[in-house]
Design a protein around this motif. Structure first.
Motif, PDB file in Angstrom:
ATOM      1  N   GLU A 111       0.907  -1.157   0.103  1.00  8.36           N
ATOM      2  CA  GLU A 111      -0.029  -0.062  -0.024  1.00  8.36           C
ATOM      3  C   GLU A 111       0.849   1.415   0.015  1.00  8.36           C
ATOM      4  O   GLU A 111       0.380   2.152  -0.326  1.00  8.36           O
ATOM      5  N   GLN A 112       2.037   1.268   0.384  1.00  4.73           N
ATOM      6  CA  GLN A 112       2.999   2.433   0.491  1.00  4.73           C
ATOM      7  C   GLN A 112       3.319   2.812  -0.788  1.00  4.73           C
ATOM      8  O   GLN A 112       3.844   3.693  -1.208  1.00  4.73           O
ATOM      9  N   LEU A 113       3.452   1.701  -2.088  1.00  3.94           N
ATOM     10  CA  LEU A 113       3.915   1.961  -3.293  1.00  3.94           C
ATOM     11  C   LEU A 113       2.978   1.983  -4.277  1.00  3.94           C
ATOM     12  O   LEU A 113       3.011   2.751  -5.466  1.00  3.94           O
ATOM     13  N   PHE A 114       1.915   1.210  -4.061  1.00  3.03           N
ATOM     14  CA  PHE A 114       0.990   0.895  -5.222  1.00  3.03           C
ATOM     15  C   PHE A 114      -0.498   1.281  -4.692  1.00  3.03           C
ATOM     16  O   PHE A 114      -0.872   1.497  -3.632  1.00  3.03           O
ATOM     17  N   PHE A 147      -5.604  -1.073  -7.521  1.00  2.46           N
ATOM     18  CA  PHE A 147      -4.547  -1.941  -8.232  1.00  2.46           C
ATOM     19  C   PHE A 147      -4.128  -3.129  -7.444  1.00  2.46           C
ATOM     20  O   PHE A 147      -4.192  -4.422  -7.854  1.00  2.46           O
ATOM     21  N   ILE A 148      -3.898  -3.025  -6.083  1.00  4.38           N
ATOM     22  CA  ILE A 148      -3.604  -4.142  -5.213  1.00  4.38           C
ATOM     23  C   ILE A 148      -4.579  -5.136  -5.191  1.00  4.38           C
ATOM     24  O   ILE A 148      -4.449  -6.258  -5.230  1.00  4.38           O
ATOM     25  N   GLU A 181      -6.998  -5.473  -7.196  1.00  2.00           N
ATOM     26  CA  GLU A 181      -7.103  -6.403  -8.677  1.00  2.00           C
ATOM     27  C   GLU A 181      -6.114  -7.420  -8.529  1.00  2.00           C
ATOM     28  O   GLU A 181      -6.713  -8.399  -9.240  1.00  2.00           O
ATOM     29  N   ILE A 182      -4.954  -7.241  -8.375  1.00  2.00           N
ATOM     30  CA  ILE A 182      -3.910  -8.277  -8.517  1.00  2.00           C
ATOM     31  C   ILE A 182      -4.186  -9.577  -7.458  1.00  2.00           C
ATOM     32  O   ILE A 182      -4.242 -10.669  -7.822  1.00  2.00           O
ATOM     33  N   GLU A 183      -4.751  -8.978  -6.270  1.00  2.00           N
ATOM     34  CA  GLU A 183      -4.900 -10.265  -5.338  1.00  2.00           C
ATOM     35  C   GLU A 183      -6.133 -10.848  -5.768  1.00  2.00           C
ATOM     36  O   GLU A 183      -6.273 -12.110  -5.347  1.00  2.00           O
ATOM     37  N   GLY A 184      -6.945 -10.303  -6.190  1.00  2.00           N
ATOM     38  CA  GLY A 184      -8.224 -11.072  -6.579  1.00  2.00           C
ATOM     39  C   GLY A 184      -8.258 -11.761  -7.867  1.00  2.00           C
ATOM     40  O   GLY A 184      -8.830 -12.662  -8.169  1.00  2.00           O
ATOM     41  N   SER A 185      -7.238 -11.429  -8.842  1.00  2.00           N
ATOM     42  CA  SER A 185      -7.143 -12.205  -9.997  1.00  2.00           C
ATOM     43  C   SER A 185      -5.487 -13.266 -10.142  1.00  2.00           C
ATOM     44  O   SER A 185      -5.640 -14.287 -10.692  1.00  2.00           O
ATOM     45  N   VAL A 186      -4.573 -12.689  -9.303  1.00  2.00           N
ATOM     46  CA  VAL A 186      -3.409 -13.481  -9.460  1.00  2.00           C
ATOM     47  C   VAL A 186      -2.918 -13.931  -7.931  1.00  2.00           C
ATOM     48  O   VAL A 186      -2.507 -15.007  -8.113  1.00  2.00           O
ATOM     49  N   GLY A 187      -2.793 -13.170  -7.043  1.00  2.00           N
ATOM     50  CA  GLY A 187      -2.487 -13.654  -5.572  1.00  2.00           C
ATOM     51  C   GLY A 187      -1.977 -12.473  -4.852  1.00  2.00           C
ATOM     52  O   GLY A 187      -1.824 -11.201  -5.373  1.00  2.00           O
ATOM     53  N   SER A 188      -1.662 -12.766  -3.671  1.00  2.00           N
ATOM     54  CA  SER A 188      -1.046 -11.761  -2.733  1.00  2.00           C
ATOM     55  C   SER A 188       0.371 -11.252  -3.309  1.00  2.00           C
ATOM     56  O   SER A 188       0.949 -11.592  -3.798  1.00  2.00           O
ATOM     57  N   LEU A 189       0.445  -9.823  -3.326  1.00  2.00           N
ATOM     58  CA  LEU A 189       1.232  -9.012  -3.566  1.00  2.00           C
ATOM     59  C   LEU A 189       2.392  -8.744  -2.151  1.00  2.00           C
ATOM     60  O   LEU A 189       1.764  -8.353  -1.281  1.00  2.00           O
ATOM     61  N   GLU A 190       3.621  -9.290  -2.383  1.00  2.00           N
ATOM     62  CA  GLU A 190       4.489  -9.115  -1.184  1.00  2.00           C
ATOM     63  C   GLU A 190       5.579  -8.239  -1.596  1.00  2.00           C
ATOM     64  O   GLU A 190       6.404  -8.290  -2.653  1.00  2.00           O
ATOM     65  N   MET A 191       5.983  -7.484  -0.424  1.00  2.71           N
ATOM     66  CA  MET A 191       7.112  -6.769  -0.836  1.00  2.71           C
ATOM     67  C   MET A 191       8.154  -7.216   0.250  1.00  2.71           C
ATOM     68  O   MET A 191       8.328  -7.686   1.135  1.00  2.71           O
ATOM     69  N   ASN A 232       3.649  -5.729 -15.179  1.00  6.61           N
ATOM     70  CA  ASN A 232       2.181  -5.938 -14.716  1.00  6.61           C
ATOM     71  C   ASN A 232       1.663  -7.333 -14.548  1.00  6.61           C
ATOM     72  O   ASN A 232       1.508  -7.894 -15.558  1.00  6.61           O
ATOM     73  N   PRO A 233       1.624  -7.741 -13.426  1.00  5.11           N
ATOM     74  CA  PRO A 233       1.148  -9.154 -12.926  1.00  5.11           C
ATOM     75  C   PRO A 233      -0.281  -9.508 -13.782  1.00  5.11           C
ATOM     76  O   PRO A 233      -0.326 -10.734 -14.161  1.00  5.11           O
ATOM     77  N   LEU A 234      -1.113  -8.397 -14.031  1.00  8.04           N
ATOM     78  CA  LEU A 234      -2.396  -8.664 -14.633  1.00  8.04           C
ATOM     79  C   LEU A 234      -2.076  -9.143 -15.922  1.00  8.04           C
ATOM     80  O   LEU A 234      -2.966  -9.661 -16.633  1.00  8.04           O
ATOM     81  N   GLU A 235      -1.316  -8.271 -16.695  1.00  9.19           N
ATOM     82  CA  GLU A 235      -0.832  -8.791 -18.225  1.00  9.19           C
ATOM     83  C   GLU A 235      -0.298  -9.961 -18.455  1.00  9.19           C
ATOM     84  O   GLU A 235      -0.869 -10.738 -19.132  1.00  9.19           O
ATOM     85  N   PHE A 236       0.410 -10.620 -17.516  1.00  8.70           N
ATOM     86  CA  PHE A 236       0.812 -11.871 -17.620  1.00  8.70           C
ATOM     87  C   PHE A 236      -0.196 -12.836 -17.364  1.00  8.70           C
ATOM     88  O   PHE A 236      -0.190 -13.856 -18.102  1.00  8.70           O
ATOM     89  N   LYS A 237      -0.959 -12.609 -16.493  1.00  7.10           N
ATOM     90  CA  LYS A 237      -2.007 -13.493 -16.334  1.00  7.10           C
ATOM     91  C   LYS A 237      -2.982 -13.704 -17.531  1.00  7.10           C
ATOM     92  O   LYS A 237      -3.504 -14.883 -17.731  1.00  7.10           O
ATOM     93  N   GLN A 238      -3.285 -12.515 -18.015  1.00  3.90           N
ATOM     94  CA  GLN A 238      -4.368 -12.766 -18.989  1.00  3.90           C
ATOM     95  C   GLN A 238      -3.581 -13.217 -20.230  1.00  3.90           C
ATOM     96  O   GLN A 238      -4.696 -13.478 -21.424  1.00  3.90           O
TER      97      GLN A 238
END
Length: 316
Positions: free
Chosen positions: A59-62, A66-67, A69-79, A125-131
């Motif tokens: 949340e401090q960077l993104f 967007f976070i 959307e990533i977590e709902g489609s691809v997975g958890s975003l870890e820093m 973009n993780p979403l683009e790779f997923k799609q």
């Protein structure tokens, strides 16, 4: 401080500029524009290299949306934040399901007090790779959405400020495309003096290629022009040892091989060589520059190794 040159794919981002020199770039290199209504950047706690006390959340960077959307489609975003044992470098990574999509590294050096070196910048973009999983890796569109990129860019600089730095800089561009990313998109300017002069000459050559070369020979985009100059690990597309020897002979004696056509700039200086021979090479044009005194082949590795091309941005 030892620094490695890192591959920066110019496919990751889009270039933004109203400068005439970029007016004819393909649409995918012109669709990013500054966002006028960015949310206020978060206030980062102060940190330093010595204490290795930098901690980050997505949340401090993104942007929050967007976070989600990533977590709902691809997975958890870890820093992930990793400091070097020498306490002079820190690497920040954004990881989803074991795959790194975001990287930026900060370096500190006594040679540059109050300045932080930004390098190894990668934003995908993780979403683009997923799609587009059915496509090959190099066929997938990887760039972040424009508003997300601007959000992350601003927060990277805010994070650098929280480390107590007043200026960010980079001096290890692996190729022309990477240099233009820092200049045109990240918003860094060439440092006054040698860097500004060198960048001006390179940009002049780029403009010449786009406007003055015979139309059928002009580069179709920045990617093509980048290949013409080479990278820190790959020679220019038209380079062969035989061609280089012929040009060196011409520089020293003024005698030109009949397989070479020399084009001059508006000042009458040679700016490029067009080869009409049977050499096995991917290109037929080598550019000529004069920054180091005498004319020489523009081979990007020389620029990268020299560290003369420095871009900087004030953080206050």
């Amino acid at each position: 401080m030892a620094r490695r040159f890192v591959v920066l794919s110019i496919l990751l981002w889009s270039i933004t500029s109203v400068d005439f020199s970029w007016a004819d770039c393909p649409k995918d290199l012109a669709k990013l524009a500054p966002e006028e209504h960015l949310k206020q950047a978060p206030s980062f706690p102060s940190w330093n290299f010595k204490d290795q006390n930098l901690k980050l959340t997505p949340e401090q960077l993104f942007p929050t949306d967007f976070i989600k959307e990533i977590e709902g489609s691809v997975g958890s975003l870890e820093m992930r934040v990793t400091f070097s044992s020498s306490q002079t470098a820190v690497k920040i990574q954004g990881v989803v399901r074991g795959q790194t999509y975001f990287t930026v590294s900060f370096f500190e050096s006594p040679e540059y007090p109050g300045q932080i070196l930004i390098d190894q910048l990668r934003l995908e973009n993780p979403l683009e790779f997923k799609q587009k999983e059915h496509l090959n890796l190099d066929q997938r569109a990887k760039g972040l959405p424009p508003s997300v990129f601007r959000h992350v860019q601003k927060n990277i600089f805010e994070l650098a400020k929280a480390g107590g730095f007043s200026q960010a800089f980079t001096n290890s561009q692996q190729h022309f495309g990477a240099a233009m990313l820092y200049r045109k998109l990240v918003g860094m300017d060439p440092s006054p003096g040698a860097s500004a002069e060198l960048f001006s000459e390179i940009e002049k050559i780029y403009n010449f290629a786009r406007r003055e070369l015979p139309e059928e020979l002009r580069p179709s985009d920045v990617t093509v022009f980048t290949s013409w100059l080479g990278t820190v690990t790959v020679k220019p597309a038209a380079y062969t040892r035989q061609r280089a020897d012929k040009l060196e002979h011409y520089f020293k004696t003024g005698q030109l091989d009949n397989s070479i056509q020399i084009l001059n700039d508006k000042e009458g200086k040679p700016i490029c060589a067009i080869f009409k021979d049977n050499e096995k090479a991917e290109g037929q044009i080598l550019f000529i520059y004069h920054h180091f005194g005498s004319p020489r082949i523009l081979d990007w590795v020389e620029i990268a190794v020299s560290k003369r091309l420095t871009f900087a941005k004030k953080l206050n």
